[in-house]
Design a protein around this motif. Sequence first.
Motif, PDB file in Angstrom:
ATOM      1  N   ALA A  24      -0.542   0.290  11.542  1.00 43.31           N
ATOM      2  CA  ALA A  24      -0.615  -1.160  11.369  1.00 43.31           C
ATOM      3  C   ALA A  24      -0.448  -1.860  12.716  1.00 43.31           C
ATOM      4  CB  ALA A  24       0.444  -1.630  10.376  1.00 43.31           C
ATOM      5  N   PHE A  29      -1.834  -5.460  13.183  1.00 44.12           N
ATOM      6  CA  PHE A  29      -1.455  -5.857  11.829  1.00 44.12           C
ATOM      7  C   PHE A  29      -2.586  -6.569  11.083  1.00 44.12           C
ATOM      8  CE2 PHE A  29       2.510  -5.026  13.996  1.00 44.12           C
ATOM      9  CZ  PHE A  29       3.149  -4.200  13.081  1.00 44.12           C
ATOM     10  N   SER A  32      -1.814  -4.092   6.744  1.00 39.93           N
ATOM     11  CA  SER A  32      -0.366  -3.894   6.674  1.00 39.93           C
ATOM     12  C   SER A  32       0.008  -2.414   6.571  1.00 39.93           C
ATOM     13  CB  SER A  32       0.194  -4.633   5.458  1.00 39.93           C
ATOM     14  OG  SER A  32      -0.258  -4.001   4.267  1.00 39.93           O
TER      15      SER A  32
END
Length: 184
Positions: A24, A29, A32
Amino acid sequence: MGKAFSRQVSRLNTIHGKTYQEMASDCDFARSVTWFNKMRWEEIENPPEPGLFPAMAKALQVSERRVAEMVAEQWCGVRPDDTVPERLRSLVAVLRGVGVDDLPVIEQMAQALSDKATAEFDVERLSEKVTELEDGEEPYARENLEGLQLGELQAIVVRSGHGLAVCEGKDEAALVDLILEAGD
């Protein structure tokens, strides 16, 4: 077809120890930790959008093209070239960027590694066969030895302490006689 994308996530996690948190983080990110965990267990129904391929490539340690191939395979049931084994797909993607002048070096290196793997396999196979033979009641009886190939007989001669030099230039019959003489 396969689950190429999920398998890559799983491979990175289980074999290389890369955590879902690291994946992630590597993709800034865009997906997730939970998403990578679910991907590993094939619980994601929709593929990442093409705009995420650069981030996914970084997270999965493959090229963007390979990400596109994995998406096509997992969600569309399409593989770009069914003759390339899964374990070599990432390598093929890297080789596309190699200059023509460097290809002979890569071919030589690949051939050397292939020869090494073949030799290691042959040594293991021969070792198992010799061990199996030695575990018998009369391991070096002529009838047990005469069915063996030259390499297998050479392995027995070397294993019995005669050395490789004694094996060179001898045929199967000469090696059988040498083994039988050593047993006397």
